[in-house]
Each structure stands twice: as structure tokens, then as C-alpha cells.
Design an enzyme around this catalytic site. Structure first.
Site, PDB file in Angstrom:
ATOM      1  N   THR A  12      -3.796  16.509  -0.628  1.00 54.86           N
ATOM      2  CA  THR A  12      -4.184  17.826  -1.141  1.00 54.86           C
ATOM      3  C   THR A  12      -5.692  18.031  -1.135  1.00 54.86           C
ATOM      4  O   THR A  12      -6.178  19.144  -0.971  1.00 54.86           O
ATOM      5  CB  THR A  12      -3.620  17.992  -2.566  1.00 54.86           C
ATOM      6  OG1 THR A  12      -2.199  17.994  -2.481  1.00 54.86           O
ATOM      7  CG2 THR A  12      -4.099  19.257  -3.233  1.00 54.86           C
ATOM      8  N   THR A  87      -2.082  12.140  -3.506  1.00 49.17           N
ATOM      9  CA  THR A  87      -1.859  11.516  -4.815  1.00 49.17           C
ATOM     10  C   THR A  87      -0.446  10.972  -4.979  1.00 49.17           C
ATOM     11  O   THR A  87      -0.208  10.129  -5.819  1.00 49.17           O
ATOM     12  CB  THR A  87      -2.116  12.548  -5.923  1.00 49.17           C
ATOM     13  OG1 THR A  87      -1.236  13.662  -5.728  1.00 49.17           O
ATOM     14  CG2 THR A  87      -3.563  13.004  -5.908  1.00 49.17           C
ATOM     15  N   ASP A  88       0.505  11.469  -4.167  1.00 54.66           N
ATOM     16  CA  ASP A  88       1.904  11.068  -4.384  1.00 54.66           C
ATOM     17  C   ASP A  88       2.128   9.579  -4.202  1.00 54.66           C
ATOM     18  O   ASP A  88       2.917   8.985  -4.923  1.00 54.66           O
ATOM     19  CB  ASP A  88       2.826  11.849  -3.434  1.00 54.66           C
ATOM     20  CG  ASP A  88       2.981  13.302  -3.846  1.00 54.66           C
ATOM     21  OD1 ASP A  88       3.496  14.093  -3.037  1.00 54.66           O
ATOM     22  OD2 ASP A  88       2.562  13.638  -4.978  1.00 54.66           O
TER      23      ASP A  88
HETATM   24  N1  DAS Z   1       0.398  16.585  -1.006  1.00 59.39           N
HETATM   25  C1  DAS Z   1       0.678  15.474  -1.908  1.00 59.39           C
HETATM   26  C2  DAS Z   1       0.211  14.191  -1.259  1.00 59.39           C
HETATM   27  O1  DAS Z   1      -0.308  14.248  -0.168  1.00 59.39           O
HETATM   28  C3  DAS Z   1      -0.042  15.622  -3.205  1.00 59.39           C
HETATM   29  C4  DAS Z   1      -1.532  15.341  -3.103  1.00 59.39           C
HETATM   30  O2  DAS Z   1      -2.035  15.042  -2.078  1.00 59.39           O
HETATM   31  O3  DAS Z   1      -2.207  15.403  -4.069  1.00 59.39           O
HETATM   32  O4  DAS Z   1       0.389  13.163  -1.888  1.00 59.39           O
END
Ligand code: DAS
Length: 322
Positions: A12, A87-88
Site C-alpha cells: 500500500t 503490511t499483510d
Molecule cells: N495491500 C496490502 C499488502 O500489500 C496491505 C498493505 O500493503 O498495507 O499487504
């Protein structure tokens, strides 16, 4: 001034809203990402390397190994590394990197809970904080770190605990390893880099099973039938499982699967507390490895690496012990 290489993988932090598409899409280059973090060059000489530009739900253990090889291959080119990442699965990449990297130089992962075009985007500040952390003398010897929301977390303990909020990342076991301020990083207790493995490959078929009330043996029999190399079980509390699961786990051990038992609770460690079948003690006696305070997803990665490195059960017991 120290040299920091920013390695971008996607997420993200590198996304912007595309109204026609109806949401966030990958849209920011590594160079633009670095440029968005005003003041970053006051802290370090910055180099940027684009590794990928994918949402981290598409990251795989094998790509994490490619990233580790890329970092080790550049180890002589910088004093430390900042990896921007979705973040995932950030906590998983951070933990596997800590487990397999050869370099002892600081490696700091960061990302964003809000896209680059969102109101109050958190990516630039997180990236600046990550560079501040990577150049901080206190980062040396602390393994791989995650910096989000002004907090520094150890790879071993950090978890994404909220789906959307900027303060999503916590370390429920012992709390954060440090806090980033405008002028410095203040360090808490010293996280240690525990696991060191350099497998030629990862074992690719390691299952992760979360126990719920009434879990039966069938899911464990499915892992055996599927030819799984190993199995991580998230039990209740300090590693307790239902009777059916206990029977299935024993069948998996008897079938030759390496079985690691962790807890589904967000903090705390499995322990030999109960004397009856279904407790961690009886399962350890049956051949399971107690996985300490690791989360299921991190225990799975460590088991993939341990099996790939040919570790014995006893070596695994040492590896997983807190
Ligand atoms: N799009 C999700 C990821 O790539 C969430 C993020 O990036 O924060 O993990």
C-alpha cells in the site's frame, strides 16, 4: 554519513487511488517513494533498488528467499537496508529474513496502512522512521526490525493486529523494541536474533492448523494424505488441543511429519502445564516440538527452514525454545 539502500517490494505504501478501478493500485516507483519522505537525506546517503511492486498478499516464502539472497548479495554496498513491503505479510517476511540472512547489517522493514494518495498517508513518515532506525547505533545486532507508526518492533514478536488502522502493528509478547522520535531512536529491551539457518531450500509443504472447539483428527489425516512434510498446530492457551486433534496429531507424528505446537493466543508461550492427553506435555512426549511464543505463521516459516536445513527433532527443540 551512512549509506542506506531502500529496497522496494510493493504494498500500500506504493499505491495510489485509481477512481476508475475503484481503489488502490500499485502506482509509485521506488525513487518517488524515497523522494516522498522529506528529510530522508539528512539522515543517510540513499540508494534505491526496486525488487518488485506487488501487494504482499502475493508474497511467497520462495520470493522471501529471493529477497534474502538479494540483500546478502548487496551487503557490501550499504551500511544498512530498508525494505518497503505490504503490511499483510510483512511480519512473515521480516521473520524469515531474520532466520536466513547472512548479513548482520541492520535490515528494517516498513510500509503503510494508507495509500500514497490518501488523506494523512503514513508511508513517508514510516519510511523516514525506518531510515532513522537503520542508521541508529542501537540497531546493530538486533536482527531484522519492523518500523510502523513510530514504533520499532523485533521481527520475532511483531504482528499486524488491526485490519486498517495506522497503529495496526504491535508486539504483544514483550512490547516494542524502541520508539522513533524526531531526533533519535530510543531503544527498549534488546531483541535477540535467535534462529540462524541457511537452508539450500525451504520445505514447501508445511501445513498450519488452528484448533477450535471440537477440532477432530480429520484435518490432520488430510495433511498426512497430502504428503505434508510438516505441520504447525495452533492450540489453545499454553498448547492444549481437543481430544480429536490430539489423536490426529499423534497420527501425524507416527506418519513421520514434523509437528510443532504453538498457541493461538496473541501472547504467551506453550508450556508443559497439564498432565493429560491433549496437553502440550503429553504431545511433546509423543514427539511434537513445542514452538515457544512464536505465532503459527512464523513457526511455519521456521519449520520450513529447519526441514530444508535437515534439522533433527532435537535440533528443532533447541531452535524453537524461547
Ligand atoms: N495491500 C496490502 C499488502 O500489500 C496491505 C498493505 O500493503 O498495507 O499487504
Amino acid at each position: 554519513m551512512k549509506k542506506i539502500c531502500i529496497i522496494t517490494t510493493g504494498g500500500t505504501i506504493a499505491m495510489k487511488e485509481d477512481r476508475a478501478a475503484g481503489g488502490l493500485v500499485p502506482a509509485v516507483s521506488g525513487a518517488d517513494l524515497a523522494a516522498s519522505a522529506r528529510g530522508i537525506t539528512d539522515w543517510a546517503d540513499i540508494a534505491v533498488k526496486e525488487f518488485s511492486n506487488i501487494p504482499s498478499e502475493f508474497m511467497t516464502p520462495e520470493r522471501m528467499m529471493d529477497l534474502a539472497r538479494a540483500i546478502d548479495g548487496m551487503a557490501e554496498e550499504a551500511d544498512g537496508f530498508v525494505v518497503t513491503h505490504g503490511t499483510d505479510t510483512m511480519e512473515e517476511t521480516a521473520f524469515l529474513l531474520e532466520t536466513v540472512l547472512h548479513t548482520e547489517k541492520p535490515v528494517v522493514l516498513t510500509g503503510a496502512m494508507r495509500g500514497a494518495s490518501d488523506l494523512s498517508a503514513d508511508g513517508p513518515a514510516n519510511l523516514l522512521d525506518a531510515v532513522k532506525t537503520a542508521v541508529s547505533p542501537g540497531a546493530a545486532g538486533k536482527g531484522v526490525l519492523v518500523v510502523m507508526g513510530g514504533r520499532v518492533h523485533a521481527a520475532r514478536y511483531v504482528e499486524k493486529m488491526h485490519a486498517t488502522l495506522p497503529e495496526a502493528f504491535r508486539s504483544p509478547q514483550w512490547g516494542p523494541a524502541g520508539t522513533v522520535y524526531a531526533d533519535r531512536v530510543v531503544w527498549a529491551g534488546a531483541p535477540e536474533r535467535k534462529a540462524r539457518l541457511h537452508p539450500a531450500r525451504l520445505a514447501s509443504h508445511v501445513w498450519l492448523v488452528k484448533c477450535a472447539a471440537g477440532t477432530e483428527a480429520d484435518i490432520f489425516h488430510a495433511a498426512i494424505a497430502a504428503g505434508a512434510d510438516g505441520l504447525v498446530v495452533e492450540g489453545f492457551g499454553c498448547g492444549n488441543v481437543p481430544r480429536g486433534a490430539d489423536a490426529g496429531i499423534r497420527d501425524a507424528i507416527a506418519a513421520g511429519l514434523a509437528v510443532v505446537l504453538v498457541s493461538r493466543t496473541a501472547a504467551g508461550s506453550v508450556a508443559r502445564e497439564y498432565a493429560y492427553d491433549g496437553g502440550a506435555g503429553s504431545l511433546e512426549d509423543a514427539g511434537a516440538v513445542l514452538g515457544g511464543s512464536l505465532s503459527g505463521q512464523k513457526a511455519r516459516l521456521l519449520l520450513m527452514a529447519a526441514l530444508g536445513a535437515g534439522c533433527s527433532r532435537e535440533e528443532m527443540r533447541t531452535l524453537f525454545r524461547d
